[in-house]
Design an enzyme around this catalytic site. Structure first.
Site, PDB file in Angstrom:
ATOM      1  N   SER A  96     105.672 -22.260  35.230  1.00 51.17           N
ATOM      2  CA  SER A  96     104.981 -20.987  34.983  1.00 51.17           C
ATOM      3  C   SER A  96     106.025 -19.996  34.487  1.00 51.17           C
ATOM      4  O   SER A  96     106.846 -19.518  35.275  1.00 51.17           O
ATOM      5  CB  SER A  96     104.366 -20.448  36.270  1.00 51.17           C
ATOM      6  OG  SER A  96     103.472 -21.361  36.819  1.00 51.17           O
ATOM      7  N   LYS A 171      97.640 -18.695  32.801  1.00 46.88           N
ATOM      8  CA  LYS A 171      98.229 -18.743  34.152  1.00 46.88           C
ATOM      9  C   LYS A 171      98.514 -17.319  34.651  1.00 46.88           C
ATOM     10  O   LYS A 171      98.265 -16.997  35.818  1.00 46.88           O
ATOM     11  CB  LYS A 171      99.518 -19.582  34.106  1.00 46.88           C
ATOM     12  CG  LYS A 171     100.339 -19.577  35.371  1.00 46.88           C
ATOM     13  CD  LYS A 171      99.711 -20.363  36.502  1.00 46.88           C
ATOM     14  CE  LYS A 171     100.570 -20.252  37.764  1.00 46.88           C
ATOM     15  NZ  LYS A 171     100.019 -20.924  38.908  1.00 46.88           N
ATOM     16  N   LYS A 239     107.688 -13.239  40.657  1.00 49.47           N
ATOM     17  CA  LYS A 239     108.180 -13.690  39.346  1.00 49.47           C
ATOM     18  C   LYS A 239     107.037 -13.751  38.333  1.00 49.47           C
ATOM     19  O   LYS A 239     107.176 -13.305  37.187  1.00 49.47           O
ATOM     20  CB  LYS A 239     108.843 -15.067  39.558  1.00 49.47           C
ATOM     21  CG  LYS A 239     109.332 -15.804  38.361  1.00 49.47           C
ATOM     22  CD  LYS A 239     108.379 -16.831  37.799  1.00 49.47           C
ATOM     23  CE  LYS A 239     107.966 -17.957  38.722  1.00 49.47           C
ATOM     24  NZ  LYS A 239     107.115 -18.957  38.070  1.00 49.47           N
TER      25      LYS A 239
END
Ligand code: NAD
Length: 294
Positions: A96, A171, A239
């Site tokens: 990701s 995502k 993140k």
């Protein structure tokens, strides 16, 4: 069946490698953490000496790394994939990361005659073990059709969402919805508690209505039990939201809610909660309220 290269043998990578092997594929694997390689090598799974070595010995290289800088290091860096790769090979990055980095990777691969897909996943370790991840892919349809059967060995849902970067955009959309949902749920449960209404009663009363969601069903019981065992860690979600904000800035898009929750996650990391489940956002909200009377 040709050999598959796999780089990044962490929480997610290890079970994904095992599922590919279970389906009969031979693999060459690499991780900078040698112990992780030791854990998976054996019958049909060979040790790679570097990312370059993995790429030189295979025609399909999958990466499953923490974030963009690690992907850049493994693919573009010294001893990286692009030093060993053959023209005609395919690189699939399942980490990701920022879609902007995916596009940079795709451009660098293209110069070597290599196709690139971004294919991040949702589902966490249990679904990586079961081979039932949701996989969101970005890239061209031709490359996708070649790789789809392999991805289906790791995921129960494999969807081509658009060109390179679209997988990671999807995502990020997922991560924004989940994070803001947990923050909203936390405010609701803290308010109910401080008004003297039992959190479990509130949860059971509202879960079938419009406020009901997969996030509520998964995370409210954890909050009520004060069980913040990960699951999905605060530091990974921080993140992801950072990548969402950087991507948003590149398009001049304002994301006020995402920005607020990202700051909550950063504060939680700074006080040592980075390895708790993201449902621990609740603790940040709770600490802003007066102590419970019960
Ligand atoms: P992890 O930290 O457990 O594993 C990453 C692995 O990459 C480690 O073994 C590390 O040694 C290795 N690594 C780092 N830099 C490297 C390099 N340059 N070359 C080779 N190996 C290197 O992370 P994870 O939980 O497996 O997550 C991987 C990705 O999947 C992340 O982007 C994460 O956001 C995403 N993801 C994780 C989950 C989850 O629940 N853990 C769920 C969905 C998506």
């Amino acid at each position: 069946m040709s050999k598959i290269g796999f780089i990044g043998l962490g929480i997610m990578g290890k079970p994904m490698v095992r599922n590919l092997r279970k389906a009969g594929h031979e693999l060459v694997v690499y991780d900078i953490f040698t112990k992780s390689i030791d854990e998976v090598v054996g019958e049909g799974i060979e040790r790679g000496a570097s990312a370059k070595d993995v790429a030189a010995r295979t025609a399909l290289v999958i990466t499953m790394l923490p974030d963009g800088p690690e992907v850049e290091q493994a693919v573009l860096g010294p001893g990286g994939v692009l030093e060993g790769v053959h023209a005609g090979s395919i690189v699939v990055d399942m980490s990701s990361i920022s879609p902007l980095v995916s596009q940079k990777m795709a451009a660098a691969c293209k110069e070597k005659g290599v196709a690139f897909l971004d294919a991040p996943v949702s589902g966490g370790e249990p679904k990586a073990v079961d081979g039932t991840l949701a996989i969101m892919v970005g890239g061209d349809a031709d490359t996708f059709s070649k790789v789809e059967p392999i991805l289906k060995l790791m995921g129960s849902s494999v969807v081509l969402t658009g060109g390179v970067g679209a997988g990671n955009v999807t995502k990020l959309a997922n991560q924004i919805i989940v994070a803001c949902n947990i923050a909203g749920m936390s405010e609701a449960l803290v308010l109910a508690d401080r008004c003297g209404v039992d959190s479990e009663v509130v949860f059971n009363a509202i879960k079938g209505g419009l406020a009901g969601s997969t996030v509520l069903n998964a995370k409210a019981p954890m909050v009520i039990a004060r069980n913040f065992k990960p699951g999905f860690r605060i530091r990974l979600h921080q993140k992801d939201l950072r990548n969402a904000l950087l991507t948003a800035e590149s398009k001049k898009v304002a994301l006020p809610l995402t920005s607020l929750v990202q700051q909550m996650l950063m504060a939680l990391m700074n006080r040592g909660s980075g390895d708790l489940d993201h449902s621990a956002i609740f603790t940040f909200i709770e600490e802003m309220a007066p102590k419970s009377e019960s």
